[in-house]
Scaffold this motif. Structure first.
Motif, PDB file in Angstrom:
ATOM      1  N   ALA A  75       0.832  -1.207   0.000  1.00 16.94           N
ATOM      2  CA  ALA A  75       0.000   0.000   0.000  1.00 16.94           C
ATOM      3  C   ALA A  75       0.868   1.259   0.000  1.00 16.94           C
ATOM      4  N   ILE A  76       1.946   1.251   0.776  1.00 16.57           N
ATOM      5  CA  ILE A  76       2.860   2.394   0.815  1.00 16.57           C
ATOM      6  C   ILE A  76       3.481   2.611  -0.553  1.00 16.57           C
ATOM      7  N   SER A  77       3.891   1.535  -1.192  1.00 23.30           N
ATOM      8  CA  SER A  77       4.506   1.619  -2.517  1.00 23.30           C
ATOM      9  C   SER A  77       3.555   2.260  -3.517  1.00 23.30           C
ATOM     10  N   LYS A  78       2.299   1.853  -3.478  1.00 23.57           N
ATOM     11  CA  LYS A  78       1.294   2.430  -4.379  1.00 23.57           C
ATOM     12  C   LYS A  78       1.057   3.897  -4.050  1.00 23.57           C
ATOM     13  N   TRP A  79       0.982   4.218  -2.757  1.00 20.91           N
ATOM     14  CA  TRP A  79       0.767   5.598  -2.305  1.00 20.91           C
ATOM     15  C   TRP A  79       1.873   6.513  -2.821  1.00 20.91           C
ATOM     16  N   LEU A  80       3.115   5.990  -2.817  1.00 24.32           N
ATOM     17  CA  LEU A  80       4.261   6.789  -3.263  1.00 24.32           C
ATOM     18  C   LEU A  80       4.367   6.862  -4.782  1.00 24.32           C
ATOM     19  N   GLY A  81       3.626   6.003  -5.467  1.00 25.41           N
ATOM     20  CA  GLY A  81       3.681   6.002  -6.924  1.00 25.41           C
ATOM     21  C   GLY A  81       4.829   5.186  -7.490  1.00 25.41           C
ATOM     22  N   HIS A  82       5.400   4.321  -6.648  1.00 32.22           N
ATOM     23  CA  HIS A  82       6.475   3.450  -7.137  1.00 32.22           C
ATOM     24  C   HIS A  82       5.887   2.375  -8.049  1.00 32.22           C
TER      25      HIS A  82
END
Length: 95
Positions: A75-82
């Motif tokens: 979820a963090i990865s998606k939030w950051l746009g990675h």
């Protein structure tokens, strides 16, 4: 983004009568140097002394907070746009 954050941002945008939310006195997007200068001033006022801390550091602090709150790395990865979790995990060493 939550409604709690979006509402004040929408108000800022409406008050500026612009498509941009954050503008400098010349109605332009502030430079990185200008943003970092204001951040250093605010940190100093708050009694926080961190050399080398800059605006992008806030992104890393946010990730550390999310991890502390138990938010899933995906979820963090998606939030950051990675594009994938590997990028997020590689950047975690700087936290």
């Amino acid at each position: 983004m939550t409604d709690e954050l979006l509402s004040p941002l929408k108000q800022l945008k409406e008050n500026n009568h612009s498509t941009m939310v954050f503008l400098n006195n010349q109605k332009r997007i502030p430079s990185s140097n200008a943003v970092n200068k204001v951040l250093r001033e605010l940190l100093e006022e708050a009694g926080i002394h961190r050399s080398g801390y800059h605006f992008h550091s806030l992104r890393h602090s946010h990730v550390a907070y999310l991890l502390y709150q138990g938010i899933d790395l995906y979820a963090i990865s998606k939030w950051l746009g990675h594009s994938n979790m590997t990028i997020t995990a590689k950047n975690m060493h700087t936290l």
